[in-house]
Design an enzyme around this catalytic site. Structure first.
Site, mmCIF file in Angstrom:
data_model
loop_
_atom_site.group_PDB
_atom_site.id
_atom_site.type_symbol
_atom_site.label_atom_id
_atom_site.label_comp_id
_atom_site.label_asym_id
_atom_site.label_seq_id
_atom_site.Cartn_x
_atom_site.Cartn_y
_atom_site.Cartn_z
ATOM 1 N N GLY A 244 16.745 -15.692 35.876
ATOM 2 C CA GLY A 244 18.056 -15.085 36.113
ATOM 3 C C GLY A 244 18.727 -15.687 37.325
ATOM 4 O O GLY A 244 18.438 -16.841 37.693
ATOM 5 N N VAL B 17 19.565 -26.283 43.896
ATOM 6 C CA VAL B 17 18.231 -25.838 43.506
ATOM 7 C C VAL B 17 18.221 -24.326 43.583
ATOM 8 O O VAL B 17 18.671 -23.743 44.577
ATOM 9 C CB VAL B 17 17.157 -26.450 44.440
ATOM 10 C CG1 VAL B 17 15.798 -25.835 44.169
ATOM 11 C CG2 VAL B 17 17.110 -27.958 44.263
ATOM 12 N N GLY C 219 19.355 -17.087 40.424
ATOM 13 C CA GLY C 219 18.409 -17.552 41.429
ATOM 14 C C GLY C 219 18.769 -17.183 42.854
ATOM 15 O O GLY C 219 17.901 -16.816 43.651
ATOM 16 N N THR D 103 15.446 -19.891 31.761
ATOM 17 C CA THR D 103 14.288 -20.443 32.454
ATOM 18 C C THR D 103 13.079 -19.915 31.711
ATOM 19 O O THR D 103 13.195 -18.940 30.982
ATOM 20 C CB THR D 103 14.232 -19.873 33.897
ATOM 21 O OG1 THR D 103 15.323 -20.390 34.646
ATOM 22 C CG2 THR D 103 12.957 -20.201 34.639
ATOM 23 N N ASP E 212 15.960 -20.545 42.508
ATOM 24 C CA ASP E 212 14.727 -19.890 42.942
ATOM 25 C C ASP E 212 13.477 -20.445 42.263
ATOM 26 O O ASP E 212 12.378 -20.370 42.807
ATOM 27 C CB ASP E 212 14.808 -18.384 42.653
ATOM 28 C CG ASP E 212 15.041 -18.100 41.168
ATOM 29 O OD1 ASP E 212 15.715 -18.916 40.496
ATOM 30 O OD2 ASP E 212 14.567 -17.062 40.680
HETATM 31 N N1 ASP Z 1 16.667 -18.768 38.033
HETATM 32 C C1 ASP Z 1 17.221 -19.984 37.526
HETATM 33 C C2 ASP Z 1 18.092 -20.599 38.569
HETATM 34 O O1 ASP Z 1 18.737 -19.867 39.314
HETATM 35 C C3 ASP Z 1 18.040 -19.820 36.298
HETATM 36 C C4 ASP Z 1 17.537 -18.844 35.306
HETATM 37 O O2 ASP Z 1 16.466 -18.329 35.411
HETATM 38 O O3 ASP Z 1 18.239 -18.564 34.357
HETATM 39 O O4 ASP Z 1 18.200 -21.799 38.590
#
Ligand code: ASP
Length: 358
Positions: free
Chosen positions: A256, A233, A258, A204, A235
């Protein structure tokens, strides 16, 4: 006060916190040069762009969107925008949110298909509606109404990686793996970067920005967890979780796992810890300690009881101090500030990541 259509613009301006109010926070003079922008490690060029825009007078929330847009349109980044890895059905579904810490307005889209720049759609939701979050078909209809162009976001590289995952995900379904797949340069690239044993990495971009007047803004944009459940969906587009800011205090965001972040409302928690006097790094670490305490389901824990997944938090306060922290060691974050080149720094962390077995 609502931001409804009947709101008098003058009332809104009067209600905007002034620079003096922002500087009264913790009673400290600003310590670091501004503008400054902090982002996830894939955001080096994004923080540079955001600082350049703020130096030219652009609002932090708009500068943040300009910065992350560079990553959204880059097919080499398979975690965001065009070229992002798809969901379990091979469909790219994008999530993004923006927040302006001056007006405390926000905009977001989730499970948006076919539009390359979800961050720009989120900014348009903030600017051109009285609402915060639009999802799925409604978000797309809104984007098309505002002139965003529909395009195929699934690159050949992303399709091949998805197919490799699909064919290897189970041994008792109808899909047969291609024995030659690992010879494909795109598959090899992915395995070298993300590993083959745990085939669900994440990625992300979050960007938080503070300008020379102490105004703050932020944006988070993602294609989400690789091969996620259709409609899932995370975070990133949830205000308070994937991002939050307040020009009285500062700005924060996350990348990371979510689901771990949603449970502690991470970005809002970081900002509130900063409001209580913690530095950005201390605030990120304190929030991650909450994640550890909230990780109670056995399937989320390693044999030592620590979270298996990683979560990374990024923060900046109105004094221009920055910080970031992750649950597991070995992650970096990007920083750019006035008069200095953009750089990657090590995140603080709670646990040392064990070396991967060869
Ligand atoms: N936080 C994002 C999600 O959970 C993924 C990511 O940041 O790697 O969709």
């Amino acid at each position: 006060m609502t931001q409804g259509k009947g709101v008098n613009r003058r009332e809104v301006l009067v209600a905007i916190p002034t620079l003096a109010a922002a500087q009264a926070f913790r009673g400290l003079p600003r310590q670091e040069p501004t503008p400054v922008a902090v982002a996830s490690s894939n955001g080096l060029k994004a923080v540079e762009e955001a600082v350049r825009r703020m130096e030219a007078g652009v609002l932090p929330v708009e500068a943040a969107v300009a910065g992350v847009s560079l990553v959204e349109e880059d097919p080499e980044d398979v975690t965001v925008g065009y070229g992002g890895l798809p969901n379990e059905d091979g469909v790219v579904q994008l999530d993004a949110a923006v927040m302006d810490g001056v007006t405390m307005r926000a905009g977001a889209v989730a499970a948006l298909e076919g539009i390359k720049h979800p961050s720009q759609v989120a900014l348009t939701v903030m600017r051109r509606t009285t609402r915060v979050l639009l999802v799925g078909a409604g978000a797309k209809k809104f984007a098309l109404a505002h002139g965003f162009k529909e395009e195929n976001l699934l690159t050949e590289r992303a399709r091949k990686i998805w197919l490799y995952w699909k064919e290897n995900a189970a041994t008792n379904d109808d899909w047969l793996p291609d024995p030659k797949a690992v010879e494909d340069p795109d598959i090899r690239w992915f395995i070298e970067k993300h590993g083959d044993s745990y085939f669900r990495p994440t990625g992300t971009i979050h960007l938080s920005a503070v300008d020379a007047q102490g105004r703050v803004g932020c944006c988070t944009t993602t294609s989400g967890l690789f091969f996620k459940l259709s409609g899932r969906v995370g975070d990133s587009p949830l205000v308070g979780c994937g991002l939050y800011c307040d020009s009285e205090v500062g700005s924060a965001g996350a990348t990371g796992h979510g689901e771990s972040n949603i449970i502690v409302v991470g970005a809002h928690t970081v900002v509130e810890f900063m409001r209580q006097g913690k530095t950005p790094e201390e605030a990120c670490l304190a929030t991650l300690e909450r994640v550890v305490r909230a990780t109670r389901e056995p399937y989320l824990k390693d044999p030592q009881g620590r979270p298996k997944n990683n979560l990374i938090l990024y923060a900046v306060n109105v004094h221009g101090e920055v910080g970031a922290a992750s649950i597991w060691s070995g992650t970096k974050y990007a920083v750019a500030r006035k008069g200095r080149p953009a750089e990657l720094r090590e995140c603080a962390y709670l646990f040392v990541r064990p070396k991967r077995s060869p």
